[in-house]
Structure formats: C-alpha cells, structure tokens
Design a protein around this motif. Structure first.
Motif, PDB file in Angstrom:
ATOM      1  N   LEU A 279       0.824  -1.222   0.000  1.00 48.51           N
ATOM      2  CA  LEU A 279       0.000   0.000   0.000  1.00 48.51           C
ATOM      3  C   LEU A 279       0.855   1.267   0.000  1.00 48.51           C
ATOM      4  O   LEU A 279       0.330   2.382  -0.148  1.00 48.51           O
ATOM      5  CB  LEU A 279      -0.902   0.009   1.251  1.00 48.51           C
ATOM      6  CG  LEU A 279      -1.823  -1.192   1.441  1.00 48.51           C
ATOM      7  CD1 LEU A 279      -2.489  -1.160   2.814  1.00 48.51           C
ATOM      8  CD2 LEU A 279      -2.890  -1.236   0.340  1.00 48.51           C
ATOM      9  N   LEU A 280       2.157   1.106   0.183  1.00 45.82           N
ATOM     10  CA  LEU A 280       2.995   2.279   0.472  1.00 45.82           C
ATOM     11  C   LEU A 280       3.051   3.288  -0.677  1.00 45.82           C
ATOM     12  O   LEU A 280       2.857   4.488  -0.478  1.00 45.82           O
ATOM     13  CB  LEU A 280       4.411   1.827   0.852  1.00 45.82           C
ATOM     14  CG  LEU A 280       5.314   2.934   1.393  1.00 45.82           C
ATOM     15  CD1 LEU A 280       4.797   3.462   2.727  1.00 45.82           C
ATOM     16  CD2 LEU A 280       6.751   2.434   1.550  1.00 45.82           C
ATOM     17  N   LYS A 281       3.297   2.783  -1.879  1.00 44.00           N
ATOM     18  CA  LYS A 281       3.446   3.723  -3.008  1.00 44.00           C
ATOM     19  C   LYS A 281       2.133   4.463  -3.307  1.00 44.00           C
ATOM     20  O   LYS A 281       2.119   5.704  -3.401  1.00 44.00           O
ATOM     21  CB  LYS A 281       3.987   2.979  -4.236  1.00 44.00           C
ATOM     22  CG  LYS A 281       4.204   3.872  -5.429  1.00 44.00           C
ATOM     23  CD  LYS A 281       3.156   3.672  -6.492  1.00 44.00           C
ATOM     24  CE  LYS A 281       3.097   4.827  -7.460  1.00 44.00           C
ATOM     25  NZ  LYS A 281       2.211   4.560  -8.584  1.00 44.00           N
ATOM     26  N   PRO A 282       0.983   3.751  -3.443  1.00 47.34           N
ATOM     27  CA  PRO A 282      -0.252   4.510  -3.685  1.00 47.34           C
ATOM     28  C   PRO A 282      -0.611   5.456  -2.546  1.00 47.34           C
ATOM     29  O   PRO A 282      -1.192   6.521  -2.784  1.00 47.34           O
ATOM     30  CB  PRO A 282      -1.325   3.427  -3.878  1.00 47.34           C
ATOM     31  CG  PRO A 282      -0.701   2.129  -3.524  1.00 47.34           C
ATOM     32  CD  PRO A 282       0.769   2.283  -3.567  1.00 47.34           C
ATOM     33  N   TYR A 283      -0.244   5.099  -1.306  1.00 50.10           N
ATOM     34  CA  TYR A 283      -0.466   6.018  -0.173  1.00 50.10           C
ATOM     35  C   TYR A 283       0.398   7.275  -0.345  1.00 50.10           C
ATOM     36  O   TYR A 283      -0.086   8.405  -0.209  1.00 50.10           O
ATOM     37  CB  TYR A 283      -0.136   5.287   1.134  1.00 50.10           C
ATOM     38  CG  TYR A 283       0.342   6.150   2.271  1.00 50.10           C
ATOM     39  CD1 TYR A 283      -0.535   6.961   2.989  1.00 50.10           C
ATOM     40  CD2 TYR A 283       1.691   6.146   2.650  1.00 50.10           C
ATOM     41  CE1 TYR A 283      -0.081   7.750   4.047  1.00 50.10           C
ATOM     42  CE2 TYR A 283       2.142   6.924   3.700  1.00 50.10           C
ATOM     43  CZ  TYR A 283       1.253   7.724   4.387  1.00 50.10           C
ATOM     44  OH  TYR A 283       1.704   8.502   5.428  1.00 50.10           O
ATOM     45  N   MET A 284       1.671   7.069  -0.688  1.00 48.89           N
ATOM     46  CA  MET A 284       2.564   8.233  -0.851  1.00 48.89           C
ATOM     47  C   MET A 284       2.076   9.122  -1.994  1.00 48.89           C
ATOM     48  O   MET A 284       2.189  10.348  -1.943  1.00 48.89           O
ATOM     49  CB  MET A 284       4.012   7.779  -1.090  1.00 48.89           C
ATOM     50  CG  MET A 284       4.650   7.187   0.153  1.00 48.89           C
ATOM     51  SD  MET A 284       6.240   6.394  -0.171  1.00 48.89           S
ATOM     52  CE  MET A 284       7.319   7.800  -0.421  1.00 48.89           C
ATOM     53  N   LYS A 286      -0.878   9.769  -2.695  1.00 47.13           N
ATOM     54  CA  LYS A 286      -2.024  10.557  -2.207  1.00 47.13           C
ATOM     55  C   LYS A 286      -1.586  11.704  -1.289  1.00 47.13           C
ATOM     56  O   LYS A 286      -2.390  12.570  -0.955  1.00 47.13           O
ATOM     57  CB  LYS A 286      -2.978   9.665  -1.387  1.00 47.13           C
ATOM     58  CG  LYS A 286      -3.805   8.743  -2.210  1.00 47.13           C
ATOM     59  CD  LYS A 286      -5.123   9.394  -2.611  1.00 47.13           C
ATOM     60  CE  LYS A 286      -5.879   8.494  -3.568  1.00 47.13           C
ATOM     61  NZ  LYS A 286      -6.449   9.198  -4.695  1.00 47.13           N
ATOM     62  N   CYS A 287      -0.340  11.647  -0.806  1.00 42.00           N
ATOM     63  CA  CYS A 287       0.097  12.663   0.165  1.00 42.00           C
ATOM     64  C   CYS A 287       0.330  13.991  -0.547  1.00 42.00           C
ATOM     65  O   CYS A 287       1.046  14.047  -1.561  1.00 42.00           O
ATOM     66  CB  CYS A 287       1.376  12.213   0.861  1.00 42.00           C
ATOM     67  SG  CYS A 287       1.064  10.862   1.986  1.00 42.00           S
ATOM     68  N   LYS A 288      -0.261  15.028   0.002  1.00 39.96           N
ATOM     69  CA  LYS A 288      -0.185  16.326  -0.688  1.00 39.96           C
ATOM     70  C   LYS A 288       1.155  17.026  -0.463  1.00 39.96           C
ATOM     71  O   LYS A 288       1.505  17.934  -1.209  1.00 39.96           O
ATOM     72  CB  LYS A 288      -1.336  17.220  -0.209  1.00 39.96           C
ATOM     73  CG  LYS A 288      -2.708  16.640  -0.562  1.00 39.96           C
ATOM     74  CD  LYS A 288      -3.737  17.731  -0.842  1.00 39.96           C
ATOM     75  CE  LYS A 288      -5.002  17.158  -1.451  1.00 39.96           C
ATOM     76  NZ  LYS A 288      -5.925  16.595  -0.476  1.00 39.96           N
ATOM     77  N   ASN A 342      -4.233  10.633  11.803  1.00 37.51           N
ATOM     78  CA  ASN A 342      -2.773  10.718  11.622  1.00 37.51           C
ATOM     79  C   ASN A 342      -2.383  11.112  10.200  1.00 37.51           C
ATOM     80  O   ASN A 342      -1.214  11.370   9.927  1.00 37.51           O
ATOM     81  CB  ASN A 342      -2.115   9.379  11.960  1.00 37.51           C
ATOM     82  CG  ASN A 342      -2.025   9.159  13.457  1.00 37.51           C
ATOM     83  OD1 ASN A 342      -2.394  10.038  14.232  1.00 37.51           O
ATOM     84  ND2 ASN A 342      -1.546   8.009  13.864  1.00 37.51           N
ATOM     85  N   HIS A 343      -3.376  11.130   9.314  1.00 36.94           N
ATOM     86  CA  HIS A 343      -3.074  11.506   7.926  1.00 36.94           C
ATOM     87  C   HIS A 343      -3.436  12.979   7.733  1.00 36.94           C
ATOM     88  O   HIS A 343      -4.559  13.383   8.075  1.00 36.94           O
ATOM     89  CB  HIS A 343      -3.877  10.624   6.956  1.00 36.94           C
ATOM     90  CG  HIS A 343      -3.518  10.878   5.529  1.00 36.94           C
ATOM     91  ND1 HIS A 343      -2.284  10.558   5.017  1.00 36.94           N
ATOM     92  CD2 HIS A 343      -4.213  11.458   4.524  1.00 36.94           C
ATOM     93  CE1 HIS A 343      -2.242  10.919   3.739  1.00 36.94           C
ATOM     94  NE2 HIS A 343      -3.399  11.468   3.418  1.00 36.94           N
ATOM     95  N   PRO A 344      -2.506  13.787   7.242  1.00 35.18           N
ATOM     96  CA  PRO A 344      -2.738  15.231   7.227  1.00 35.18           C
ATOM     97  C   PRO A 344      -3.839  15.723   6.274  1.00 35.18           C
ATOM     98  O   PRO A 344      -4.330  16.839   6.439  1.00 35.18           O
ATOM     99  CB  PRO A 344      -1.388  15.826   6.822  1.00 35.18           C
ATOM    100  CG  PRO A 344      -0.557  14.707   6.359  1.00 35.18           C
ATOM    101  CD  PRO A 344      -1.157  13.420   6.801  1.00 35.18           C
ATOM    102  N   ILE A 355      -6.131   3.354  -3.079  1.00 30.69           N
ATOM    103  CA  ILE A 355      -4.861   2.900  -2.473  1.00 30.69           C
ATOM    104  C   ILE A 355      -4.820   1.367  -2.446  1.00 30.69           C
ATOM    105  O   ILE A 355      -3.826   0.744  -2.812  1.00 30.69           O
ATOM    106  CB  ILE A 355      -4.678   3.496  -1.052  1.00 30.69           C
ATOM    107  CG1 ILE A 355      -4.526   5.022  -1.127  1.00 30.69           C
ATOM    108  CG2 ILE A 355      -3.459   2.882  -0.369  1.00 30.69           C
ATOM    109  CD1 ILE A 355      -4.496   5.730   0.229  1.00 30.69           C
ATOM    110  N   TYR A 356      -5.930   0.753  -2.025  1.00 31.15           N
ATOM    111  CA  TYR A 356      -5.967  -0.721  -2.005  1.00 31.15           C
ATOM    112  C   TYR A 356      -5.829  -1.297  -3.416  1.00 31.15           C
ATOM    113  O   TYR A 356      -5.226  -2.353  -3.618  1.00 31.15           O
ATOM    114  CB  TYR A 356      -7.302  -1.210  -1.429  1.00 31.15           C
ATOM    115  CG  TYR A 356      -7.381  -1.316   0.081  1.00 31.15           C
ATOM    116  CD1 TYR A 356      -6.490  -2.122   0.801  1.00 31.15           C
ATOM    117  CD2 TYR A 356      -8.375  -0.651   0.791  1.00 31.15           C
ATOM    118  CE1 TYR A 356      -6.591  -2.249   2.190  1.00 31.15           C
ATOM    119  CE2 TYR A 356      -8.484  -0.775   2.183  1.00 31.15           C
ATOM    120  CZ  TYR A 356      -7.598  -1.578   2.874  1.00 31.15           C
ATOM    121  OH  TYR A 356      -7.699  -1.708   4.232  1.00 31.15           O
TER     122      TYR A 356
END
Ligand code: NAP
Ligand code: FE
Length: 361
Positions: A279-284, A286-288, A342-344, A355-356
């Motif tokens: 999940l790490l790459k799709p999560y990253m 999404k990070c603004k 915890n997610h900004p 992400i999944y």
C-alpha cells in the motif's frame, strides 16, 4: 510543539546478552521468557539468555508458544504460565516482543481479563520487559505498542497501553538466520514505519530526524534486501534503520498503510510487512506534501514514486484480492478515526479504494 519520550536503554553488540546479567538481576529473581516456537532456539538468542540467567541465579520459565500476529488468547495463556514472574524477556520478531509487553501488563494486573487490562480506558502498569529482537523489523523494541489479534472484533489492534521495554539488546548474529522472505517483509515494514512517521500529522523535527537517518540507512540496504546473502555490516544497517523507525513511530504512531494493512493480514492472511508495503506507493502518491515525498525518495535513492512501486512489487511479489473485499476494507477503515487523524489530508472512501486497488486488484 515538541514532545519526546523514549526510555528504553539500547545496548548493541556481539554477545551483548551475555554481558547483561547484572542488568537482568536488577529486574528481579524470576523471569518469564516469551518467544516463538523455533527461531530463538536456532539463532542462539535463547541459549544466550538461558546461560545469562543461570549464571546470575535467576529462575525462569520458557513460554515458547507465541504465534505470528499473537491473539488475545495467546497472551492470556502466556501470562498464566508464570504469574509470579518479576520480569518478562521477549525474544524474536514483533510477535513475541509484543506478546511479552501484553503479558507484562496481565501479570502486573493479576485477575483482570485481557479486555479489562488493555481496553477499559485505564492506563495500567506492567512488570519490566526486556526485548531481544531478531527481525529488522517492527521496531517494537523501541515502541510502547503491542499489536494483538482480536478474533471477536476480527481485526488487529494496539493494546492501548504504553509499555516501553526497559532494555533492548541487539546482536547481529540473531538476525542472520532470517529466511529471505522474513527479511524482505520485515525490512519493508521498517520502511513503512519510517515513511508513515515522517508523513503523519504528528510529525515533528525530532521524529523526522530519526526517520531521515533511518531512511538514509535503509537506502543503503535496499539492493541487498532480496538477495540470498546479506553481509553482517548491511544487516546491522538494516537493524539500525528498523530501530530508528521504532523510535520515530513511538512518537507519532503509524498512519494509513498500517491501519489499512490490518484487514489484509486478518482476512487475506497477507504477512504484516507485505500488507503495508503493497500500500505504500499509492499512499505516498495521495500525500499532498510532495516536497516531503520527494525527500523520502532521495534518501532511499529512488528516482520516482513509480520506481519505488516497481521495486516493492518485485521484492514483495504480487497478490490479488476481490474488488468486493477492497470496498469492505475501505468502508471499515473509514471508521478507524485514530489512523485517519494521523493523515494530514482529508481522505474519502474512494481514496482508500484507490490505495488498495493499485497493486491488489
Ligand atoms: P514475527 O511474526 O515475529 O515472526 C515471523 C516469523 O519469523 C516467525 O515464523 C518467526 O519464527 C520467524 N523469525 C523471527 N526471527 C527469526 C530469525 N532471526 N531467524 C529465523 N526466523 C525468524 O514477525 P515480525 O514481522 O517481526 O512481527 C510481526 C508482528 O509485529 C505483527 O503482529 C505486527 O502487527 C507487529 N508489529 C508491532 C509493532 C510495534 O510497535 N509493537 C510495529 C510493527 C509491527 P518463530 O515463531 O519460531 O519465532
Ligand atoms: Fe509495522
């Protein structure tokens, strides 16, 4: 605002456990050793502990029945095995060390069920815990968390108590026996801790410092992570990266990949490190805060998010799950307010589905 607390004494070196007798003696006369079924007998860690305890006239019992992703029942049984123990020694990967922390709370609070001891909203004391890690890893030796499997709620969750080990003893010899897959999965878990801590809402200059140093070290190990042979010097770097990751998440907690990964482990039986790593790459993506994401990539020496994603897919191997399951897990995650906060950025159910889906569909 800065708020930093990490009370674990870290001791590092070959044969360090054999030199730790006076420290152990200071914790009491009776030790409960908590470990898994096999690995600590093979890598020398259990033998070193037994020699040290015997030399220092410390009585002990060995509970060697901790399974991966330990359940509430597993830790209740472990605590009942030696309710009179003065301290607990957890040897192994995250599972036995997390179990040791939970057992230490149950022994200190004799008579309470696990539910009462862990999740009644009261902060409980624990008898002292010594951590001897053999995977690199979860970083649990430097965190106050213990992740337990709850078969009634059908999930994995933190035990809501704060139990930092009193000592963490690191000896590279114990890590060299890890099977390749375990080394890959646990090494990727350490990466996800470093990244999640760095990108969370709770991030501050201190945990960022530990994350950045951990990421730099991790970047130096990554080419050997999936090779059959990893030399001791590289393994020590990976251990250090994992330990720093533990110190970082001890301050900040984890974020979306960990929250989302628990369902993959519980329902799809995907190993913890792989569940987060996939999940790490799709999560990253999404990070603004693109500047921070870029900094992470520089530190671990990837040109782009896509090259990180390809690397993770290659080392972790691909797994596919059903679209209906993804929708289910995304819905459930929307009620995990602890991880969501915890997610900004604001996250929607569609974001979680995306992400999944990137690597799992
Ligand atoms: P693990 O579940 O502790 O161990 C996985 C497997 O590796 C087991 O079969 C174990 O064998 C084997 N193993 C461990 N060390 C070995 C060695 N040196 N040589 C050969 N085999 C070895 O794996 P883990 O990934 O370290 O821990 C995962 C758990 O930690 C999960 O429950 C996860 O949620 C939790 N976690 C906790 C934190 C925290 O801060 N508390 C953070 C992240 C993850 P044996 O069973 O025979 O020992
Ligand atoms: Fe983890």
């Amino acid at each position: 605002m800065l708020n930093y607390y990490m009370p674990t004494r870290i001791m590092w070196g070959r044969e360090i456990v054999k030199e730790s007798g006076h420290h152990m003696k200071g914790l009491g006369q009776k030790a409960l050793i908590v470990t898994g079924r096999n690995s600590s007998k093979i890598n020398g860690s259990l033998e070193d502990v037994l020699q040290t305890l015997s030399k220092n006239d410390i009585e002990y019992k060995i509970y060697d029945q901790i399974l991966e992703n330990p359940s509430i029942e597993n830790v209740e049984e472990g605590a009942a095995y030696y309710l009179d123990a003065d301290f607990v020694i957890g040897i192994g990967g995250g599972s036995p060390i997390d179990a040791a922390k939970a057992i230490a709370v149950l022994i200190k609070n004799k008579g309470l069920s696990a539910k009462e001891a862990f999740w009644s909203g009261v902060q409980r004391q624990a008898i002292p815990v010594v951590a001897i890690p053999t995977t690199a890893g979860t970083g649990t030796e430097t965190t106050p968390y213990a992740i337990l499997t709850d078969h009634i709620d059908q999930t994995k969750k933190n035990f809501s108590q704060l139990v930092f080990p009193v000592f963490a003893f690191f000896d590279v010899r114990y890590f060299m026996t890890m099977p390749l897959e375990t080394r890959i999965y646990t090494g990727v878990d350490a990466l996800t801790h470093l990244v999640e801590s760095y990108l969370t809402t709770n991030s501050n200059p201190l945990n960022s410092y530990f994350s950045e140093e951990g990421l730099r070290l991790w970047g130096q190990c990554r080419n050997l992570l999936n090779q059959v042979i990893m030399d001791e010097a590289t393994m020590e770097k990976l251990m250090e990266a994992s330990m720093l990751a533990g110190i970082a998440i001890a301050q900040t907690g984890t974020s979306l990949p960990h929250g989302m990964g628990y369902a993959l482990t519980y329902f799809e039986h995907i190993v913890h490190g792989k569940a987060n790593g996939i999940l790490l790459k799709p999560y990253m993506a999404k990070c603004k805060d693109v500047a921070k994401v870029k900094r992470i990539l520089e530190l671990i020496d990837f040109e782009s998010l896509d090259s990180l994603g390809n690397y993770l897919l290659e080392v972790l191997g691909s797994t596919k799950i059903q679209k209906e399951a993804i929708v289910q897990y995304a819905k459930a995650m929307m009620s995990n307010s602890l991880k969501l906060k915890n997610h900004p950025d604001v996250v929607t159910e569609d974001d979680l589905i995306q992400i999944y889906s990137e690597y799992l569909l």
